[in-house]
Design an enzyme around this catalytic site. Structure first.
Site, PDB file in Angstrom:
ATOM      1  CB  CYS A  97      -0.972  -0.056   1.167  1.00 48.56           C
ATOM      2  SG  CYS A  97      -2.448   0.888   0.853  1.00 48.56           S
ATOM      3  NE  ARG A 131      -8.950   4.818   3.069  1.00 47.36           N
ATOM      4  CZ  ARG A 131      -7.814   5.394   2.695  1.00 47.36           C
ATOM      5  NH1 ARG A 131      -7.861   6.491   1.942  1.00 47.36           N
ATOM      6  NH2 ARG A 131      -6.649   4.914   3.059  1.00 47.36           N
ATOM      7  CG  HIS A 193      -3.237  -3.286   4.336  1.00 50.16           C
ATOM      8  ND1 HIS A 193      -2.031  -2.745   4.715  1.00 50.16           N
ATOM      9  CD2 HIS A 193      -3.849  -2.331   3.586  1.00 50.16           C
ATOM     10  CE1 HIS A 193      -1.918  -1.524   4.236  1.00 50.16           C
ATOM     11  NE2 HIS A 193      -3.016  -1.248   3.545  1.00 50.16           N
TER      12      HIS A 193
HETATM   13  N1  GLN Z   1      -2.290   6.849   1.933  1.00 52.89           N
HETATM   14  C1  GLN Z   1      -2.357   5.844   0.863  1.00 52.89           C
HETATM   15  C2  GLN Z   1      -3.775   5.696   0.275  1.00 52.89           C
HETATM   16  O1  GLN Z   1      -4.739   6.034   0.919  1.00 52.89           O
HETATM   17  C3  GLN Z   1      -1.909   4.503   1.392  1.00 52.89           C
HETATM   18  C4  GLN Z   1      -2.842   3.967   2.471  1.00 52.89           C
HETATM   19  C5  GLN Z   1      -2.335   2.664   3.069  1.00 52.89           C
HETATM   20  O2  GLN Z   1      -1.131   2.431   3.182  1.00 52.89           O
HETATM   21  N2  GLN Z   1      -3.319   1.814   3.512  1.00 52.89           N
HETATM   22  O3  GLN Z   1      -3.906   5.200  -0.834  1.00 52.89           O
END
Ligand code: GLN
Length: 265
Positions: A97, A131, A193
């Protein structure tokens, strides 16, 4: 008598880039090495720490935009160059990520100037308006992969890198081209993740083997009884199927398949 094997794991930014259980990946690499009599040595590489020249496998976890700003600044110049040359040289790596985004050329957040990455991956990332959150299933050279995504970043692959996997359930790199993650030499980047490695033992062992090879050690790994890992994997697949059954554009067949029982291996 064969010499004691060691696996030196370079954990990048453990205090800044470690969200959604990503530290679990360092635990899995260490434990799966130790179960085979390979001595794991974890080297924490945080803000201001130099990149040593004897790391076998790097791990770079996820983080919010704020942390990525500080990390991008720290990677600017010789430190990022050193990390990129280790990847070019064949060191193994897993970047997840936010770490994945900073392995590319640039990450453009919503509310900050563009963040330069180390350019190890030919990718660029732009913060999106949506998101992507949920369980993911993807097909790869290591078989079916499962994980959990939570990102707004939309990552686009250039010609100098291949996708790590193809999405089955979930959004992946950008929710449009069906790709998930990136692979270049022995470095892998992805949005998974969870943490990803406990539920995908074949991927963990591939990273360990590439790390051993990188410093000329025997990369033969005896198989492990992965019963618990396989159960966790199947459970994540079931959750992803149910969760994603109502995604826009899902075919009737895919919606029905979401309820099919998961075969016990
Ligand atoms: N800030 C980045 C995004 O929102 C990575 C987020 C993360 O590492 N989960 O895409």
């Amino acid at each position: 008598m064969s010499r004691q094997r060691t696996l030196r794991i370079g954990w990048l930014y453990p205090t800044k880039m470690n969200i959604y259980g990503d530290r679990g990946n360092v635990i899995v690499l260490s434990q799966r090495a130790a179960w085979r009599g390979i001595e794991p040595q974890v080297v924490e590489l945080d803000i201001g720490d130099p990149i040593p020249d004897d790391i076998d496998v790097f791990f770079f976890g996820g983080g919010q935009d704020q942390e990525q700003i500080a990390v991008s600044n720290d990677l600017a110049g010789p430190k990022g160059d050193r990390l990129r040359s280790a990847i070019e040289d064949g060191a193994a790596a897993l970047a997840v990520c936010g770490g994945y985004q900073l392995f590319g050329h640039v990450y453009r957040p919503h509310d900050a100037p563009p963040l330069p990455g180390i350019g190890a991956f030919d990718i660029e990332t732009d913060a999106g308006s949506e998101r992507f959150i949920g369980n993911v299933v993807a097909e790869s050279q290591w078989g079916e992969l499962v994980g959990f995504e939570n990102h707004s970043g939309l990552t686009w692959l250039g010609s100098g890198v291949e996708p790590m996997a193809r999405i089955v359930h979930g959004r992946g790199n950008n929710g449009q081209d069906g790709t998930e993650g990136a692979k270049y030499r022995n470095a892998l980047g992805c949005y998974l993740h969870g943490s990803i490695l406990p539920k995908n033992p074949a991927l963990a062992d591939w990273l360990i083997a590439r790390g051993l090879e990188y410093r000329g050690q025997d990369s033969e790994l005896e198989s492990l009884p992965d019963t618990l890992e396989e159960r966790a994997h199947r459970s994540a697949v079931a959750r992803a199927r149910i969760e994603r059954r109502d995604e826009p554009g899902r075919s009737l067949l895919a919606r029905i398949a979401a309820y099919a029982p998961i075969p016990r291996s």
